[in-house]
Motif scaffolding. Sequence first.
Motif, PDB file in Angstrom:
ATOM      1  N   ASP A 107       0.908  -1.218   0.283  1.00 27.17           N
ATOM      2  CA  ASP A 107       0.169  -0.120  -0.089  1.00 27.17           C
ATOM      3  C   ASP A 107       1.017   1.684   0.169  1.00 27.17           C
ATOM      4  O   ASP A 107       0.245   2.346  -0.038  1.00 27.17           O
ATOM      5  CB  ASP A 107      -1.045   0.119   1.363  1.00 27.17           C
ATOM      6  CG  ASP A 107      -1.827  -0.780   1.081  1.00 27.17           C
ATOM      7  OD1 ASP A 107      -1.833  -1.953   0.512  1.00 27.17           O
ATOM      8  OD2 ASP A 107      -2.045  -1.396   2.595  1.00 27.17           O
ATOM      9  N   LEU A 108       2.153   1.491   0.953  1.00 30.83           N
ATOM     10  CA  LEU A 108       2.776   2.228   1.511  1.00 30.83           C
ATOM     11  C   LEU A 108       3.503   2.524  -0.675  1.00 30.83           C
ATOM     12  O   LEU A 108       3.668   3.679  -0.817  1.00 30.83           O
ATOM     13  CB  LEU A 108       3.607   2.335   1.858  1.00 30.83           C
ATOM     14  CG  LEU A 108       3.678   1.957   3.197  1.00 30.83           C
ATOM     15  CD1 LEU A 108       4.157   2.164   4.042  1.00 30.83           C
ATOM     16  CD2 LEU A 108       2.862   3.262   3.464  1.00 30.83           C
ATOM     17  N   ILE A 109       4.082   1.069  -0.953  1.00 28.55           N
ATOM     18  CA  ILE A 109       4.757   1.427  -2.337  1.00 28.55           C
ATOM     19  C   ILE A 109       3.554   1.815  -3.463  1.00 28.55           C
ATOM     20  O   ILE A 109       3.664   3.174  -4.436  1.00 28.55           O
ATOM     21  CB  ILE A 109       4.972   0.191  -3.202  1.00 28.55           C
ATOM     22  CG1 ILE A 109       6.178  -0.304  -2.061  1.00 28.55           C
ATOM     23  CG2 ILE A 109       5.464   0.476  -4.259  1.00 28.55           C
ATOM     24  CD1 ILE A 109       6.208  -1.492  -2.202  1.00 28.55           C
ATOM     25  N   ARG A 110       2.222   1.975  -3.180  1.00 28.19           N
ATOM     26  CA  ARG A 110       1.243   1.979  -4.627  1.00 28.19           C
ATOM     27  C   ARG A 110       1.043   3.760  -4.001  1.00 28.19           C
ATOM     28  O   ARG A 110       0.711   5.210  -4.686  1.00 28.19           O
ATOM     29  CB  ARG A 110      -0.079   1.598  -4.546  1.00 28.19           C
ATOM     30  CG  ARG A 110      -0.836   0.949  -5.201  1.00 28.19           C
ATOM     31  CD  ARG A 110      -2.461   0.337  -5.107  1.00 28.19           C
ATOM     32  NE  ARG A 110      -2.940   0.437  -4.207  1.00 28.19           N
ATOM     33  CZ  ARG A 110      -2.835   0.172  -2.952  1.00 28.19           C
ATOM     34  NH1 ARG A 110      -2.496  -1.510  -3.031  1.00 28.19           N
ATOM     35  NH2 ARG A 110      -3.674  -0.018  -2.126  1.00 28.19           N
ATOM     36  N   MET A 111       1.270   4.390  -2.605  1.00 24.47           N
ATOM     37  CA  MET A 111       1.124   5.509  -2.280  1.00 24.47           C
ATOM     38  C   MET A 111       2.406   7.044  -3.058  1.00 24.47           C
ATOM     39  O   MET A 111       1.864   7.850  -3.231  1.00 24.47           O
ATOM     40  CB  MET A 111       0.717   5.948  -1.183  1.00 24.47           C
ATOM     41  CG  MET A 111      -0.417   5.518  -0.060  1.00 24.47           C
ATOM     42  SD  MET A 111      -0.063   5.344   1.685  1.00 24.47           S
ATOM     43  CE  MET A 111      -0.225   7.684   1.644  1.00 24.47           C
TER      44      MET A 111
END
Length: 149
Positions: free
Chosen positions: A54-58
């Motif tokens: 999720d953090l990478i996608r952000m």
Amino acid sequence: MAPLIALISSFLLFRIIGLLGLSYFDNWHTALQGAVAIMFLLTASAHWGKRRVDLIRMVPPAFPKKEWIVTVTGCLEIAGAIAICLPPFSLAAAIGLTLMLVAMFPANIYAAHEKLTIGGRPVPNLPFRALLQLIFIAAILLTSPLFGQ
């Protein structure tokens, strides 16, 4: 929301323990330093846990090497959490953590705009996220030697 809960609850816990004379958290300043450290250790844990994807996608598309960015910011959060509690390094840590939050804010804007999720929950809307960032920055800056001891 979990970082805010961690910040507030650990601050209150450290103050209670300090007021009972059971620790070095005998004033608001050291209790806040400990609470900021707990908050950043919590947020850093997401950089390698289930929420890493999720953090990478952000990370906004304009930034290359998203995985690397997430790893480095997690390491910086750990380093800042430790340094904020060490008097010779607390001012530098406060400045560094504040600058990191400012630098990471575009990811919050992107995540809110794209209606992304983290841990299966929608990210906070942008006005609320901006308010959280200001609270976190205020807490960080209040830990610096300029405001305590």
